[in-house]
Write a protein that holds these residues in place. Structure first.
Motif, PDB file in Angstrom:
ATOM      1  N   VAL A 171     -39.675  -6.873  15.112  1.00 31.00           N
ATOM      2  CA  VAL A 171     -38.247  -6.555  15.086  1.00 31.00           C
ATOM      3  C   VAL A 171     -37.778  -6.399  13.646  1.00 31.00           C
ATOM      4  CG1 VAL A 171     -35.927  -7.366  15.703  1.00 31.00           C
ATOM      5  CG2 VAL A 171     -37.853  -7.813  17.236  1.00 31.00           C
ATOM      6  N   SER A 172     -36.924  -5.391  13.422  1.00 36.08           N
ATOM      7  CA  SER A 172     -36.366  -5.184  12.084  1.00 36.08           C
ATOM      8  C   SER A 172     -34.972  -4.581  12.194  1.00 36.08           C
ATOM      9  CB  SER A 172     -37.280  -4.284  11.245  1.00 36.08           C
ATOM     10  OG  SER A 172     -37.379  -2.987  11.816  1.00 36.08           O
ATOM     11  N   LEU A 173     -34.261  -4.596  11.093  1.00 35.73           N
ATOM     12  CA  LEU A 173     -32.910  -4.036  11.003  1.00 35.73           C
ATOM     13  C   LEU A 173     -32.952  -2.890   9.996  1.00 35.73           C
ATOM     14  CD1 LEU A 173     -29.911  -4.475  11.906  1.00 35.73           C
ATOM     15  CD2 LEU A 173     -29.640  -5.847   9.825  1.00 35.73           C
ATOM     16  N   TRP A 174     -32.330  -1.757  10.337  1.00 34.58           N
ATOM     17  CA  TRP A 174     -32.358  -0.586   9.459  1.00 34.58           C
ATOM     18  C   TRP A 174     -30.934  -0.050   9.270  1.00 34.58           C
ATOM     19  CZ3 TRP A 174     -34.868   4.795  10.674  1.00 34.58           C
ATOM     20  CH2 TRP A 174     -35.028   5.511   9.478  1.00 34.58           C
ATOM     21  N   PRO A 175     -30.100  -0.706   8.485  1.00 34.96           N
ATOM     22  CA  PRO A 175     -28.740  -0.201   8.248  1.00 34.96           C
ATOM     23  C   PRO A 175     -28.764   1.053   7.392  1.00 34.96           C
ATOM     24  CG  PRO A 175     -29.153  -2.141   6.908  1.00 34.96           C
ATOM     25  CD  PRO A 175     -30.345  -1.977   7.787  1.00 34.96           C
ATOM     26  N   LYS A 176     -27.858   1.981   7.714  1.00 33.30           N
ATOM     27  CA  LYS A 176     -27.773   3.248   6.990  1.00 33.30           C
ATOM     28  C   LYS A 176     -26.308   3.616   6.785  1.00 33.30           C
ATOM     29  CE  LYS A 176     -30.293   5.213  10.208  1.00 33.30           C
ATOM     30  NZ  LYS A 176     -30.844   4.074  10.942  1.00 33.30           N
ATOM     31  N   VAL A 177     -26.012   4.211   5.647  1.00 26.98           N
ATOM     32  CA  VAL A 177     -24.679   4.739   5.377  1.00 26.98           C
ATOM     33  C   VAL A 177     -24.830   6.220   5.077  1.00 26.98           C
ATOM     34  CG1 VAL A 177     -24.765   4.102   2.920  1.00 26.98           C
ATOM     35  CG2 VAL A 177     -22.548   4.445   4.045  1.00 26.98           C
ATOM     36  N   GLY A 178     -23.933   7.033   5.625  1.00 27.73           N
ATOM     37  CA  GLY A 178     -24.059   8.479   5.468  1.00 27.73           C
ATOM     38  C   GLY A 178     -22.735   9.162   5.203  1.00 27.73           C
ATOM     39  N   LEU A 189     -34.265  -2.515  15.397  1.00 22.15           N
ATOM     40  CA  LEU A 189     -35.420  -1.774  15.892  1.00 22.15           C
ATOM     41  C   LEU A 189     -36.438  -2.710  16.525  1.00 22.15           C
ATOM     42  CD1 LEU A 189     -36.092   0.643  12.886  1.00 22.15           C
ATOM     43  CD2 LEU A 189     -34.524   0.962  14.820  1.00 22.15           C
ATOM     44  N   PHE A 190     -37.018  -2.250  17.635  1.00 21.78           N
ATOM     45  CA  PHE A 190     -38.142  -2.940  18.242  1.00 21.78           C
ATOM     46  C   PHE A 190     -39.345  -2.011  18.129  1.00 21.78           C
ATOM     47  CE2 PHE A 190     -40.831  -3.960  21.955  1.00 21.78           C
ATOM     48  CZ  PHE A 190     -41.127  -5.279  21.624  1.00 21.78           C
ATOM     49  N   PHE A 244     -40.831   3.397  17.693  1.00 16.63           N
ATOM     50  CA  PHE A 244     -39.826   2.344  17.819  1.00 16.63           C
ATOM     51  C   PHE A 244     -38.661   2.801  18.686  1.00 16.63           C
ATOM     52  CE2 PHE A 244     -38.674   4.832  14.062  1.00 16.63           C
ATOM     53  CZ  PHE A 244     -37.338   5.098  14.280  1.00 16.63           C
ATOM     54  N   VAL A 245     -37.937   1.822  19.214  1.00 15.71           N
ATOM     55  CA  VAL A 245     -36.666   2.047  19.902  1.00 15.71           C
ATOM     56  C   VAL A 245     -35.671   1.063  19.292  1.00 15.71           C
ATOM     57  CG1 VAL A 245     -37.682   2.875  22.052  1.00 15.71           C
ATOM     58  CG2 VAL A 245     -37.237   0.432  21.757  1.00 15.71           C
ATOM     59  N   GLY A 246     -34.381   1.369  19.413  1.00 12.76           N
ATOM     60  CA  GLY A 246     -33.405   0.452  18.840  1.00 12.76           C
ATOM     61  C   GLY A 246     -31.987   0.735  19.283  1.00 12.76           C
ATOM     62  N   ALA A 247     -31.103  -0.172  18.913  1.00 11.68           N
ATOM     63  CA  ALA A 247     -29.681  -0.020  19.212  1.00 11.68           C
ATOM     64  C   ALA A 247     -28.897  -0.906  18.256  1.00 11.68           C
ATOM     65  CB  ALA A 247     -29.373  -0.411  20.655  1.00 11.68           C
ATOM     66  N   GLY A 248     -27.646  -0.513  17.994  1.00 17.27           N
ATOM     67  CA  GLY A 248     -26.818  -1.319  17.114  1.00 17.27           C
ATOM     68  C   GLY A 248     -25.431  -0.746  16.947  1.00 17.27           C
ATOM     69  N   TYR A 269     -31.745   1.076   4.265  1.00 14.69           N
ATOM     70  CA  TYR A 269     -32.626   0.031   3.747  1.00 14.69           C
ATOM     71  C   TYR A 269     -33.172  -0.767   4.922  1.00 14.69           C
ATOM     72  CZ  TYR A 269     -34.672  -3.269   0.527  1.00 14.69           C
ATOM     73  OH  TYR A 269     -35.578  -4.015  -0.182  1.00 14.69           O
ATOM     74  N   HIS A 270     -34.494  -0.858   5.008  1.00 11.08           N
ATOM     75  CA  HIS A 270     -35.173  -1.505   6.126  1.00 11.08           C
ATOM     76  C   HIS A 270     -35.375  -2.990   5.834  1.00 11.08           C
ATOM     77  CE1 HIS A 270     -39.033  -2.578   8.262  1.00 11.08           C
ATOM     78  NE2 HIS A 270     -38.217  -2.279   9.242  1.00 11.08           N
TER      79      HIS A 270
END
Length: 198
Positions: free
Chosen positions: A116-123, A148-149, A156-160, A108-109
């Motif tokens: 800037v945004s956050l994109w948490p994912k569960v798998g 994400l930036f 985009f690029v990102g880290a978390g 979910y974005h």
């Protein structure tokens, strides 16, 4: 003398026009920045590559673990995504580990600002693993939340943070001694990602 005056004015005008043309040719990286609000629209396809480097903390054994995860995600509706990733893992330390697998995921974005945004994912997925003299199939439960930036439109690029648990009925995982998953094979680390969407 008058000819020199006009020649001088023509030279100044020519230099001014040339400098404007050169300035117009120079790319402006901020002229068309990416926007968090343009990411996560229904029908968007996202292709990304996640690189995870876990230096140290695994509850089963001390290993340096590197994972590569090429992924594809599709936004079913605004900000809600489903996707899949290939799992390729290499571990070095107390034991040498090789892992191959596949996982499905839901995300979910959440836009936080213009870029800037956050994109948490569960798998959840399956991974075949091999260490010297032993092989096993593990179930993988994964959660990651990259920030994400949005560098440019569609990139985009990102880290978390990332938390991953390997569940096995034989206790293979990363060399765990216990026979069943009981919180003994959980890896905590940082994931980085780079990707594009269309």
């Amino acid at each position: 003398m008058r000819g020199n005056k006009w020649t001088g004015l023509a030279l100044v005008a020519g230099l001014a026009v040339s400098s404007q043309a050169v300035a117009a040719e120079e790319p402006d990286l901020n002229s068309n920045p990416g926007r968090a609000s343009s990411f996560g629209n229904a029908g968007q396809m996202v292709i990304s590559q996640e690189l995870n480097g876990f230096i140290g903390y695994n509850t089963a054994s001390e290993v340096f673990l590197v994972r590569l995860e090429p992924s594809a995600d599709y936004f079913l509706q605004q900000n809600l995504s489903v996707g899949a990733s290939a799992l390729v893992a290499f571990g070095f330390g107390d034991s040498t580990v090789v892992g191959l697998g596949v996982a499905g995921r839901v995300g979910y974005h959440l836009p936080l600002s213009e870029r800037v945004s956050l994109w948490p994912k569960v798998g959840f997925g399956v991974q075949f693993g091999h260490i010297p003299d032993n092989s096993d199939v593990n179930f993988v439960l994964d959660f990651n939340a990259p920030l994400l930036f949005h560098v440019t439109p569609n990139f985009f690029v990102g880290a978390g943070p990332q938390v991953r648990a390997l569940i096995s009925d034989r206790g293979f995982s990363l060399g765990a001694d216990q026979g069943n998953f009981s919180g003994s094979d959980v890896t905590i680390g940082i994931t980085t990602t780079v990707g594009g969407y269309f």
